[in-house]
Every structure is written in structure tokens, then in C-alpha cells.
Write a protein that holds these residues in place. Structure first.
Motif, PDB file in Angstrom:
ATOM      1  N   THR A   9      32.143  31.195  35.471  1.00  0.00           N
ATOM      2  CA  THR A   9      31.353  32.370  35.138  1.00  0.00           C
ATOM      3  C   THR A   9      32.094  33.597  35.635  1.00  0.00           C
ATOM      4  N   TYR A  10      31.847  34.726  34.973  1.00  0.00           N
ATOM      5  CA  TYR A  10      32.553  35.961  35.288  1.00  0.00           C
ATOM      6  C   TYR A  10      31.595  37.138  35.378  1.00  0.00           C
ATOM      7  N   ALA A  11      31.961  38.097  36.195  1.00  0.00           N
ATOM      8  CA  ALA A  11      31.266  39.372  36.186  1.00  0.00           C
ATOM      9  C   ALA A  11      31.563  40.058  34.855  1.00  0.00           C
ATOM     10  N   ASP A  12      30.588  40.796  34.350  1.00  0.00           N
ATOM     11  CA  ASP A  12      30.777  41.478  33.067  1.00  0.00           C
ATOM     12  C   ASP A  12      31.998  42.405  33.094  1.00  0.00           C
ATOM     13  N   SER A  13      32.251  42.989  34.235  1.00  0.00           N
ATOM     14  CA  SER A  13      33.330  43.976  34.345  1.00  0.00           C
ATOM     15  C   SER A  13      34.722  43.373  34.184  1.00  0.00           C
ATOM     16  N   VAL A  14      34.838  42.044  34.307  1.00  0.00           N
ATOM     17  CA  VAL A  14      36.170  41.430  34.228  1.00  0.00           C
ATOM     18  C   VAL A  14      36.304  40.449  33.073  1.00  0.00           C
ATOM     19  N   LYS A  15      35.221  40.231  32.341  1.00  0.00           N
ATOM     20  CA  LYS A  15      35.267  39.287  31.226  1.00  0.00           C
ATOM     21  C   LYS A  15      36.328  39.705  30.219  1.00  0.00           C
ATOM     22  N   GLY A  16      37.112  38.727  29.793  1.00  0.00           N
ATOM     23  CA  GLY A  16      38.170  39.000  28.834  1.00  0.00           C
ATOM     24  C   GLY A  16      39.461  39.480  29.461  1.00  0.00           C
ATOM     25  N   ARG A  17      39.432  39.817  30.739  1.00  0.00           N
ATOM     26  CA  ARG A  17      40.640  40.307  31.421  1.00  0.00           C
ATOM     27  C   ARG A  17      41.085  39.368  32.532  1.00  0.00           C
ATOM     28  N   PHE A  18      40.135  38.737  33.203  1.00  0.00           N
ATOM     29  CA  PHE A  18      40.442  37.844  34.316  1.00  0.00           C
ATOM     30  C   PHE A  18      40.138  36.407  33.911  1.00  0.00           C
TER      31      PHE A  18
END
Length: 114
Positions: free
Chosen positions: A54-63
Motif C-alpha cells: 500500500t502507498y500514500a497517495d502522495s507517492v503513488k506512481g512514483r515510489f
């Protein structure tokens, strides 16, 4: 369980960096948190032993978080870095019972210049 994080550094905006964290024992859940100056610590990404992430919205697609269970390690591949990603990044881990994140590593500083 002891956690040893590494890989932080200075990078220009738009660049990439890979963080690594090695654990001294088996864990169920591993995660990366970060804390920017003057802000609260926040969860960046989390991954279970079956590699459900799972990812924080702020890093989705980048991390991208990944783990190597054989090496008892977790990684955070960070791409398209932004100045607002500047923070101290912490590795955390937990077992299947007990606290979600019972173990914490020392932080590693990531600085993204504009």
C-alpha cells in the motif's frame, strides 16, 4: 529485530534514489515512513510478507516498495522525486502479532533539490 536503513542522499528534482533496509530477524510487515521538518511522521509505503503493498497517495506512481524475504530486506525505489519528498526516511517492521510496527530503524536523510 534490528533494522538498518541506508541509501539516503542528495538528489535533484526529477531524479531517483533507492533506499534499503536490512532486518536482523523475520518480520511480517515492513514499511517506510518519513518525517519532514516541522511535520508529523507519515507512512509512505507498507508491504507484507506476501508482497501486498500500500502507498500514500502522495507517492503513488512514483515510489515502489519491495522486499526480499530471503535477505530479510525491504527497499523503496523513489522516482520523479520532488522537493516535498525531502525528509528523514525511517524503516519500520512488525510481526504478525503485536504492534503493527514494533521495530524501527534509524532514519536516513533524503534531500531533493529544486
Amino acid at each position: 529485530v534490528q533494522l538498518q536503513a541506508s541509501g539516503g542522499g542528495l538528489v535533484q528534482a526529477g531524479g531517483s534514489l533507492r533506499l534499503s533496509c536490512a532486518a536482523s530477524g523475520l518480520t511480517f510487515r515492513m514499511a517506510w515512513f518519513r518525517q519532514a521538518p516541522g511535520k508529523e511522521r507519515e507512512l509512505v509505503a507498507d508491504i507484507t510478507s506476501s508482497s501486498s503493498a500500500t502507498y500514500a497517495d502522495s507517492v503513488k506512481g512514483r515510489f515502489t516498495i519491495s522486499r526480499d524475504n530471503a535477505k530479510k530486506a525491504v527497499y523503496l525505489q523513489m522516482s520523479s522525486l520532488k522537493p516535498e519528498d525531502t525528509a528523514v526516511y525511517y524503516c519500520a517492521a512488525g510481526r504478525i502479532t503485536g504492534l503493527l510496527y514494533a521495530y524501527w530503524g534509524q532514519g536516513t536523510l533524503v534531500t531533493v533539490s529544486s
